[in-house]
Design a protein around this motif. Structure first.
Motif, short mmCIF file in Angstrom:
data_model
loop_
_atom_site.label_atom_id
_atom_site.label_comp_id
_atom_site.label_asym_id
_atom_site.label_seq_id
_atom_site.Cartn_x
_atom_site.Cartn_y
_atom_site.Cartn_z
N LYS A 431 0.84 -1.20 0.00
CA LYS A 431 0.00 0.00 0.00
C LYS A 431 0.88 1.25 0.00
N GLU A 434 2.40 1.82 -3.39
CA GLU A 434 1.39 2.36 -4.30
C GLU A 434 1.20 3.87 -4.07
N GLU A 435 1.14 4.25 -2.78
CA GLU A 435 0.99 5.69 -2.45
C GLU A 435 2.18 6.48 -2.99
N ARG A 436 3.36 5.90 -2.84
CA ARG A 436 4.58 6.59 -3.29
C ARG A 436 4.55 6.76 -4.81
N GLU A 437 4.08 5.72 -5.50
CA GLU A 437 3.98 5.80 -6.96
C GLU A 437 3.08 6.96 -7.39
N GLN A 438 1.96 7.08 -6.71
CA GLN A 438 1.01 8.16 -7.02
C GLN A 438 1.67 9.53 -6.81
N LEU A 439 2.40 9.67 -5.69
CA LEU A 439 3.06 10.95 -5.38
C LEU A 439 4.10 11.28 -6.44
N ARG A 440 4.83 10.27 -6.88
CA ARG A 440 5.87 10.49 -7.90
C ARG A 440 5.24 10.93 -9.22
N LYS A 441 4.12 10.30 -9.53
CA LYS A 441 3.44 10.67 -10.78
C LYS A 441 3.02 12.13 -10.76
N ARG A 442 2.66 12.59 -9.55
CA ARG A 442 2.23 13.99 -9.42
C ARG A 442 3.41 14.94 -9.22
N SER A 444 5.41 14.98 -6.60
CA SER A 444 5.65 15.32 -5.18
C SER A 444 6.81 14.46 -4.66
N ALA A 448 7.28 11.65 -1.62
CA ALA A 448 7.57 10.27 -2.06
C ALA A 448 8.79 9.73 -1.31
#
Ligand code: AMP
Ligand code: ZN
Length: 474
Positions: A431, A434-442, A444, A448
């Motif tokens: 989990k 996954e959160e880190r992936e989302q932050l990197r995509k944005r 941030s 991350a």
């Protein structure tokens, strides 16, 4: 010298078989009406370890295991339904097909865990005539009586009844709240040797008729019916091992109070000889602190373990860490830990080539551990001690492969296994990744990195590769 705890004497004793190097051993097998789970498997890995340790000590083991495919009732007090008939109804199959289906599933699980097959496998339904003869012997010696629902063993006639369970002597088992007593039984501890398909009432039906309700039933001198679970085991043990006194009899701790206590009573009443020298009982597996039960939904099979990405031998490794007489608490986290440890072991051992002249010092330590009432967690720690020692790899290989004859962890196949075995990442870590992936995509990246550190604190390193994120246990 091998020492083992004997439930009968409540002591750790030196093991001395009757006719060395032969060791006769009977293992109560599964009742094949449902899926075998990782609790069952803990028990059978325990028996497998015992056989391997006996062989390590140069004994020749003759092991009989039975398959209970009739007569095991849902209640230990002879009142419940036959588990096989119940299973057949639940799965909408014939009793015979249920038996086949679950025997196959049992052995698939056992094979995956490197549990070696017993020399002799006996199905209760293949030995009905022998069980009838056994009951006739008891009848001739005056240990039986007949009531409406079957032929019963009179425990008051067997003077040492209840020896195995120690604290409760003859007839002290009360017909209390938990034990529903069959009408007509003379003593609460008396048990069924032969159950009638249809209770025999004076008017109707006459003895020898079928109930038309059971799928499994046989003719007998007393009427159509089926054998009790206990008589199956006594009959097959004595016949299969070709002796009236066995060296070892194994089972789960749940068997001590009734099943094995009754096996002793009827066997010794029939033969006049001591039935078993050493009684070995395995403790239970609990899950996340609870008993395994359908209502909690925490009954897991080996198939489930594999589906979640684990190597079945990581489960075997996990079992080895708890002494067989201690209760074991299974958690998915502990299995993740065992998979990591097993993977490391495989990686280390895969480097060892050309086994030659082992390390006597560690082999001695290993043997002392296994011979000390099967202290497998100590034995595993000796394996790690060798790995960390200064001995040449060839010596480590020689000793470790020898030890693996007891451990059964496929260490000789470490080279090929190494490529396949992966750590199983806990859901909480997945989990966070996954959160880190989302932050990197944005974009941030600071946040991350913050998560990366959090993951690190929880014991995992992550690496960004062109194939995605790779996780390593620190
Ligand atoms: P059964 O098929 O129910 O007769 O059980 C077969 C064997 O598995 C018996 O020896 C039981 O003692 C053992 N067993 C059942 N449940 C567990 C458990 N949760 N942990 C360890 N052993 C178990
Ligand atoms: Zn049994």
């Amino acid at each position: 010298m091998l020492k083992i705890y004997n439930t009968l004497t409540r002591k750790v004793e030196e093991f001395k078989p009757i006719n060395p190097p032969l060791v006769t051993m009977y293992t109560c097998g599964p009742t094949v009406y449902e899926y075998s789970h990782i609790g069952h498997m803990r028990r059978y890995v325990g028996d497998d370890i015992l056989v391997r340790i006996l062989e390590f000590n140069n004994y020749k083991v003759k092991q009989v295991m039975n398959i209970t495919d009739v007569g095991h009732l849902t209640s230990d007090s002879d009142t419940g339904e036959d588990k096989m008939e119940k299973g057949a109804r639940k799965f909408g199959m014939s009793v015979w097909d249920i038996a086949k289906k679950f025997e196959k599933q049992f052995f698939n699980s056992a094979d995956a865990l490197n549990i070696r097959r017993p020399n002799i496998l006996m199905h209760a339904t293949d030995y009905i005539p022998e069980q009838i003869v056994f009951i006739q012997t008891l009848e001739k010696k005056g240990f039986t009586y007949k009531i409406n629902d079957g032929i019963y063993f009179d425990t008051s006639k067997f003077k040492t009844y209840g020896r195995l369970r120690g604290e409760q002597k003859t007839n002290e088992l009360k017909a209390g709240a938990r034990v529903e007593m069959v009408k007509g039984k003379k003593n609460p501890t008396d048990f069924a040797l032969w159950k009638f398909s249809y209770p025999q009432v004076s008017s109707h039906p006459t003895p020898g008729v079928s109930s038309g309700k059971r799928q499994m039933e046989w003719e007998s001198p007393w009427g159509v019916g089926f054998p009790g679970w206990h008589i199956e085991c006594s009959t097959m043990a004595i016949k299969g091992l070709d002796t009236e006194t066995l060296d070892i009899h194994t089972g789960g701790i749940d068997h001590i109070q009734i099943h094995h206590t009754n096996e002793i009573a009827q066997s010794e009443a029939a033969t006049g000889k001591e039935f078993v020298k050493y009684w070995v009982h395995h403790n239970f597996l609990h899950v996340e602190g609870n008993k395994m039960s359908k209502s909690i939904g925490n009954i897991f099979t080996v198939e489930e373990v594999v589906k979640r990405g684990f190597d079945p031998l990581a489960l075997r490794y996990l079992y080895l860490q708890t002494h067989y007489r201690a209760e074991m608490n299974f958690t998915w986290g502990s299995l993740e830990g065992a998979q990591i440890a097993y993977k490391r072991l495989i990686e280390e051992v895969s480097e060892f080539k050309n086994p030659k002249i082992g390390c006597a010092e560690y082999e001695e330590k290993f043997k002392n551990a296994i011979n000390d009432d099967l202290n497998m967690s100590k034995a595993l720690s000796v394996v790690w001690e060798i790995i960390k020692s200064d001995y040449p790899d060839s010596a480590k290989a020689e000793s470790i492969f020898r030890m693996d004859q007891v451990l059964g962890l496929d260490l000789e196949k470490a080279g090929e296994k190494k490529k396949r075995i992966k750590i199983v990442v806990p859901a909480a870590i997945k989990k966070l990744i996954e959160e880190r992936e989302q932050l990197r995509k944005r974009g941030s990246y600071t946040q991350a990195d913050h998560i990366r550190n959090k993951i690190k604190k929880l014991g995992y390193n992550i690496k960004d590769t062109k194939n995605g994120v790779e996780v390593e246990k620190i």
